[in-house]
Every structure is written in structure tokens, then in C-alpha cells.
Design a protein around this motif. Structure first.
Motif, PDB file in Angstrom:
ATOM      1  N   PHE A  90      57.040  62.080 -68.909  1.00 22.96           N
ATOM      2  CA  PHE A  90      57.341  62.120 -67.482  1.00 22.96           C
ATOM      3  C   PHE A  90      56.511  63.205 -66.796  1.00 22.96           C
ATOM      4  O   PHE A  90      55.958  63.005 -65.708  1.00 22.96           O
ATOM      5  CB  PHE A  90      58.838  62.391 -67.312  1.00 22.96           C
ATOM      6  N   GLU A  91      56.409  64.363 -67.438  1.00 24.92           N
ATOM      7  CA  GLU A  91      55.663  65.486 -66.873  1.00 24.92           C
ATOM      8  C   GLU A  91      54.198  65.131 -66.626  1.00 24.92           C
ATOM      9  O   GLU A  91      53.587  65.568 -65.642  1.00 24.92           O
ATOM     10  CB  GLU A  91      55.757  66.691 -67.815  1.00 24.92           C
ATOM     11  N   ARG A  92      53.634  64.320 -67.503  1.00 23.98           N
ATOM     12  CA  ARG A  92      52.214  64.003 -67.398  1.00 23.98           C
ATOM     13  C   ARG A  92      51.880  63.139 -66.185  1.00 23.98           C
ATOM     14  O   ARG A  92      50.738  63.088 -65.755  1.00 23.98           O
ATOM     15  CB  ARG A  92      51.735  63.311 -68.677  1.00 23.98           C
ATOM     16  N   CYS A  93      52.877  62.448 -65.609  1.00 20.71           N
ATOM     17  CA  CYS A  93      52.565  61.538 -64.510  1.00 20.71           C
ATOM     18  C   CYS A  93      53.258  61.902 -63.202  1.00 20.71           C
ATOM     19  O   CYS A  93      53.016  61.265 -62.182  1.00 20.71           O
ATOM     20  CB  CYS A  93      52.928  60.097 -64.887  1.00 20.71           C
ATOM     21  N   VAL A  94      54.087  62.942 -63.197  1.00 19.34           N
ATOM     22  CA  VAL A  94      54.880  63.234 -62.003  1.00 19.34           C
ATOM     23  C   VAL A  94      54.026  63.752 -60.855  1.00 19.34           C
ATOM     24  O   VAL A  94      54.351  63.561 -59.690  1.00 19.34           O
ATOM     25  CB  VAL A  94      56.024  64.219 -62.338  1.00 19.34           C
ATOM     26  N   MET A  95      52.924  64.429 -61.157  1.00 15.65           N
ATOM     27  CA  MET A  95      52.041  64.950 -60.105  1.00 15.65           C
ATOM     28  C   MET A  95      50.655  64.332 -60.255  1.00 15.65           C
ATOM     29  O   MET A  95      49.672  65.019 -60.487  1.00 15.65           O
ATOM     30  CB  MET A  95      51.963  66.472 -60.176  1.00 15.65           C
TER      31      MET A  95
END
Length: 585
Positions: A190-195
Motif C-alpha cells: 500500500f505504501e508503495r502506491c499511496v503517493m
């Protein structure tokens, strides 16, 4: 010479620098020869300042460098002279200990920059949460014509598709992680695509809320606020902003106080309620109103909030991201739907009134922009409560809370600061259940520069049982992307002796949202005994800007501006007495 929409033409400010055949005029013109401007240019053309909060460390504003070039092109096309000036860039997610106090610092920098330089108008380029209100506050105080352009929202996408990979999704996923229902691997994915792209929050967080209400305030071009940061249509708007700024510069109109009147603030509050916007905007609007002499109070937010339904189906109160709101018709379509509640004669930098702007607007998707008789959910979006626990008021984003908690009575569990929460909240020995009322204090404007700590975490053992909301009360702020039953901005705050400082573990707290009441159920004589025994916390900052901030910041119900910066300011160049003096030579 006059214009029916912008009024009579005013003398150029820049003429006091450049259009004089004396030593100061010579120095000012010859200095800018190195920048490529001739005597003839400076003697005949209006000057526009591009105030840019671009920064490498602020991805929300990362596209502003490119937008500034488009603005520059538009200024040149319209016959103006552009000068780009870099200002402080406040990165919400990076700057420590919190971004909030630096809003006032940016506002001071913007005001003094405009006041000191020969700008006939200014273009304000901001994106991240505090850059937008900071620029507006400073430019409004300086008094020259202004026009705002935001960086635009990001376009995040989750690894599995859909609209989950955004800041609101982070809060939900963190709760699931703490409850043991999400793996660390899933969280990392999730962290890799949130921004995934540049731009500010893609839901109706503080940045999107501020950008949106800038259209209702009349300081942005119609339809400009919700176009994604990576969409080339934003570049086209930037060029038009440049062109429009030259027309404003040439006429010296409209000035900020000719747009930012009581009608504009009513329209902005109306739109804020309709989109379920961030509670942080309340503070920013109070501060901005104070700069232009509009007597705005918390009561006005509650009055308008009682009659305006939630019609924008966007997160965190609804389903979609702001890109869907843009394709559904954007802010002009929202304003058209809200027509019965608006001041249609309010002026804008576009040269038209709000009423004229909405004539051609159209709602494309009635699920995203709902009609007034079919809101996203019933009830008010933003409410103001008062009582012996918040004599000067506190706010609540009701549309993001569990309605079961709107009438609630429970035992207080008190935390002195955010570190105490981190250390204690999951302690199995802590006497807490789903009916408890979580209290955080010493997190207000003086106590901790008002960080976004208001969405207090719930204990793991309650999350594991399926509890997803509890009543939380604090003198802190809350992220516009967050949700939950959080009573925020309690005023006066604990650090200056407000009633929140007197609460003890086990005290009964009573909230009644329909009655707008927040009470600490303790006998008055006992509260007085506690008040007499209370000691103010020792100052945390004894030097620099933070020392100045703590000495002069006002309480939340007045917008947390500095006490010495309130009030309308008619003089844009107080240094005028020294026009004949030249320094540096």
C-alpha cells in the motif's frame, strides 16, 4: 478610465519605483537591466509577482515550478512583466514538529515581500495544506490584487485498482494493522502506491478543501481547483491566470478587500459544508477574515452548517476522490446546486459574479454531485459545540463520525500529550472501554503549536473487538483526511488555563450534538478548586520564531493568527515616505 466589472483604473504601484526621472528611478531600472528589462519596459508595463512555494521536499507543490513558467508565459502574452519569487514551502508530512505555526510565518513573508517589491498584482502558487492559507493571509494584508492557483490533487491508485490508496485509506489500514487484520507485507505494498504522483491530497482533506473554497471565495478562476496536478489542463489554467493577473495589475482592481467580504466568506462556508471539508479550513477562514476586517465567528459556521446538506460524494465523508468531483462538473456545478444558499452578487477575480459563473455550469454525474433533496447523508457536516468544557467553542466534523456518539456520556481517560498516548493507549492495565471519552490536552496553539493529533488512536483490544469509533476531545487539530467522532479546537486550550486543563481521569463528559453542548459534569466549586491549583506549563521555546509565535498566537476560535496582524490594512506601501532614498549605492 473605468471598467464596468472591475471599477476605475488605479495608478500602478510599480510607477513609484520605475516611472520617475530621478536617482531612485535610475537605480531601480538599471538594476533590472541585468534581468533583461529595458527602461521602456519598466516605464510602460505593469509588474506581476509570482509567489511560488515550490520545493523539492514538498511533493504536493512539486509541479509549481512548471506552472510558474506557464504563468510567466501568460503574463508576457498579456503585456506584463513577471518576476518569480520563491517563498517558504511547508511540507505537511515532513516538517517537524508540526506544519501549523509556519502558516503564520509564510503569511508574514508573503505580506512583507509584496509590500517591499514593486508588484502591481500577485499570482499565488500553493498546494500543500498551509501554503494556501499562508499565501492568502499575507497577500490579503498587503492589499494588492491577487489571484490564486493551486498545484492540484494527486491521482493515487491502489495496487489492486480503485480509490483506496489515499490518505483516508491510510488511517483505515493503520487501524486494521494494529488490530492484526492486515499483514505488514500488504501495508508495505500500500505504501508503495499511496503517493504515486505529485499533487496534494486527492480526497477532501485540508488541501483539497482549501483549493475548492478558493473558488467560492472568488480568488481562483472558475473550475481550476480540482483538475489533477498531472493533467495538462492545469497548465492551460496557469497561462490564463497569468493573463488575468496583468489585467488586474493594469487596473489595480479588484483588491482583496473588494472580493473578500462577508458575502465571500458565507459562500465559502456554504461550499465547505456541502463538500464535507476539513475542519482546518475553519481556522484558516477565521484568520483570513481577521486580515480583511470581516467579523467572522464560529457561530456563523454553525448557522450555515445547519441548513447546508452534504452533496459532494467524496472521501472521507463519501465514496470518491476529487477527480470524480471534477468530471461531475466541479466547483461551478456544486455552486449551481447550492444556488439558494449563495450570495450570487459576490465578485471574483474572473471579473464575473458567482451568479454569472454558475449560469453555464452543469452537473454531469448526479451520484457524485447530489441534488439538495438527496444528500450523501442526512444531518449537518460541521458543527460547533459549547459548554463549560469549551466556553469559546469547539468544532466537530459530524459527517465523518458515528452518529451513535452524537449523544454520549462517558468517563474521561486523560492524556497529557501525544507521547503519553503512544506509551499508554495499548496498555492492558488502562481502564478503558468503548464508552470512555479519550481526552488529549496541551496540544493547542500554545501548548504544542496545534498538531493534527485529534484523531486519537483506539486501543488495540477494542479494535480487535470491532470497535471503530469512540468520542475523542482535544485542543488539537485533525487531518482533513481523517474521520471519527473527534471534538477539536477546544477553546480556550489547556496550556493557557482552559477548562480542558482541569479534567481528571474518571470525570463524566457529556456531548449532545443536537443541542450543541459539551459539558464536564463536575461541580463548579470542585472546578474552582482545581483551577486554583493549576500551574501553567513551562515555556518550551525561548528563542526565535517559536518564541514570537507563543507570545502572540491567538486561540482557535479566532483563527490562531498573530494578535498584531488582525484588522484591515489600507496602506500597501508604508515605506512611501522614503521613496527618494536609495540604498546599496
Amino acid at each position: 478610465m473605468s471598467d464596468k466589472k472591475t471599477g476605475p483604473t488605479r495608478p500602478l504601484r510599480s510607477a513609484r519605483w520605475f516611472r520617475k526621472d530621478d536617482l531612485p528611478g535610475f537605480v531601480h531600472r538599471s538594476t533590472l537591466a541585468a534581468a533583461g528589462w529595458s527602461r521602456e519596459d519598466l516605464m510602460t508595463r505593469p509588474v506581476v509577482g509570482i509567489l511560488n512555494t515550490w520545493s523539492d521536499i514538498n511533493p504536493c507543490n512539486l509541479n509549481l515550478r512548471a506552472l510558474a513558467e506557464e504563468v510567466r508565459t501568460g503574463i508576457l502574452e498579456a503585456g506584463g512583466i513577471p518576476f518569480e519569487v520563491p517563498l517558504m514551502s511547508i511540507s505537511e508530512n515532513i516538517i517537524k514538529p508540526t506544519s501549523f505555526p509556519f502558516r503564520n510565518l509564510l503569511a508574514m513573508e508573503a505580506e512583507e515581500c509584496i509590500r517591499a517589491y514593486p508588484f502591481d498584482a500577485v499570482v499565488l502558487l500553493g498546494g500543500c495544506d498551509k501554503t494556501q492559507p499562508g499565501l492568502l493571509m499575507g497577500a490579503a494584508s498587503a492589499g494588492v490584487p491577487l489571484i490564486f492557483l493551486g498545484s492540484g490533487p494527486a491521482t493515487p491508485r491502489s495496487a489492486t485498482g480503485g480509490d483506496l490508496a489515499n490518505a483516508t485509506g491510510v488511517w483505515r489500514l493503520v487501524d486494521q494493522l494494529r488490530a492484526g487484520k492486515v499483514s505488514e507485507g500488504d501495508f508495505a505494498a500500500f505504501e508503495r502506491c499511496v503517493m504515486g504522483t505529485v499533487g496534494h491530497c486527492a480526497e477532501m482533506g485540508t488541501a483539497s478543501s482549501m483549493a475548492t473554497i478558493c473558488e467560492a471565495l472568488g480568488v481562483s478562476l472558475p473550475g481550476s481547483s480540482l483538475i489533477p496536478a498531472v493533467d495538462r489542463r492545469r497548465n492551460l489554467y496557469a497561462r490564463e491566470v497569468g493573463r488575468r493577473s496583468v489585467r488586474m495589475a493594469a487596473k489595480g482592481s479588484p483588491r482583496p478587500n473588494e472580493i473578500l467580504d462577508a458575502r465571500a466568506f458565507d459562500n465559502a462556508i456554504t461550499l465547505l459544508c456541502a463538500v464535507g471539508g476539513s475542519t482546518n479550513v475553519i481556522i484558516h477562514l477565521l484568520a483570513l477574515a481577521g486580515r480583511v476586517g470581516v467579523p467572522l465567528t464560529l457561530d456563523r459556521f454553525d448557522e450555515i452548517g445547519r441548513r447546508v446538506p452534504l452533496i459532494a460524494n467524496v472521501q472521507p465523508a463519501g465514496e470518491h476522490l476529487t477527480e470524480r468531483l471534477m468530471t461531475a462538473g466541479g466547483v461551478p456545478a456544486l455552486l449551481k446546486t447550492l444556488k439558494p444558499f449563495l450570495h450570487l452578487d459576490a465578485r471574483t477575480v474572473d471579473g464575473c459574479t458567482i451568479g454569472e459563473i454558475i449560469e453555464t455550469a452543469e452537473v454531469i454525474d448526479a451520484d457524485v454531485i447530489r441534488p439538495l433533496d438527496n444528500p450523501v447523508r442526512s444531518g449537518e457536516t460541521l458543527v460547533v459545540v459549547r459548554g463549560n468544557l469549551a466556553p469559546d467553542g469547539a468544532v466537530m466534523k459530524a459527517c465523518a463520525a458515528d452518529p451513535k456518539l452524537f449523544r454520549h456520556r462517558g468517563r474521561a481517560v486523560v492524556f497529557e500529550d501525544v507521547q503519553t498516548i503512544a506509551d499508554r493507549i495499548d496498555d492492558p492495565e488502562l481502564d478503558i472501554d468503548e464508552n470512555s471519552v479519550l481526552i488529549l490536552r496541551n496540544a493547542g496553539p500554545v501548548g504544542a503549536a496545534m498538531p493534527e493529533w485529534g484523531m486519537l488512536p483506539l486501543p488495540c483490544h477494542l479494535l480487535a473487538r470491532g470497535v471503530r469509533d469512540m468520542l475523542r476531545i482535544s485542543d488539537a487539530r485533525m487531518s482533513g483526511t481523517a474521520y471519527g467522532a473527534a471534538v477539536l479546537h477546544v477553546s480556550p486550550e489547556a496550556a493557557v488555563g482552559g477548562p480542558l486543563a482541569l479534567v481528571r481521569d474518571g470525570d463524566i463528559i457529556e456531548l449532545d450534538v443536537p443541542a450543541r453542548r459539551l459539558e464536564l459534569c463536575v461541580a463548579p466549586e470542585e472546578l474552582e478548586r482545581r483551577r486554583q491549583a493549576w500551574q501553567p506549563p513551562a515555556p518550551k521555546h525561548t528563542r526565535g520564531y517559536r518564541n514570537l509565535y507563543n507570545q502572540h498566537v491567538e486561540q482557535a476560535h479566532r483563527g490562531c493568527d498573530f494578535d498584531f496582524l488582525r484588522g484591515a490594512n489600507e496602506e500597501t506601501l508604508p515605506e512611501g515616505l522614503f521613496d527618494g532614498w536609495v540604498g546599496g549605492w
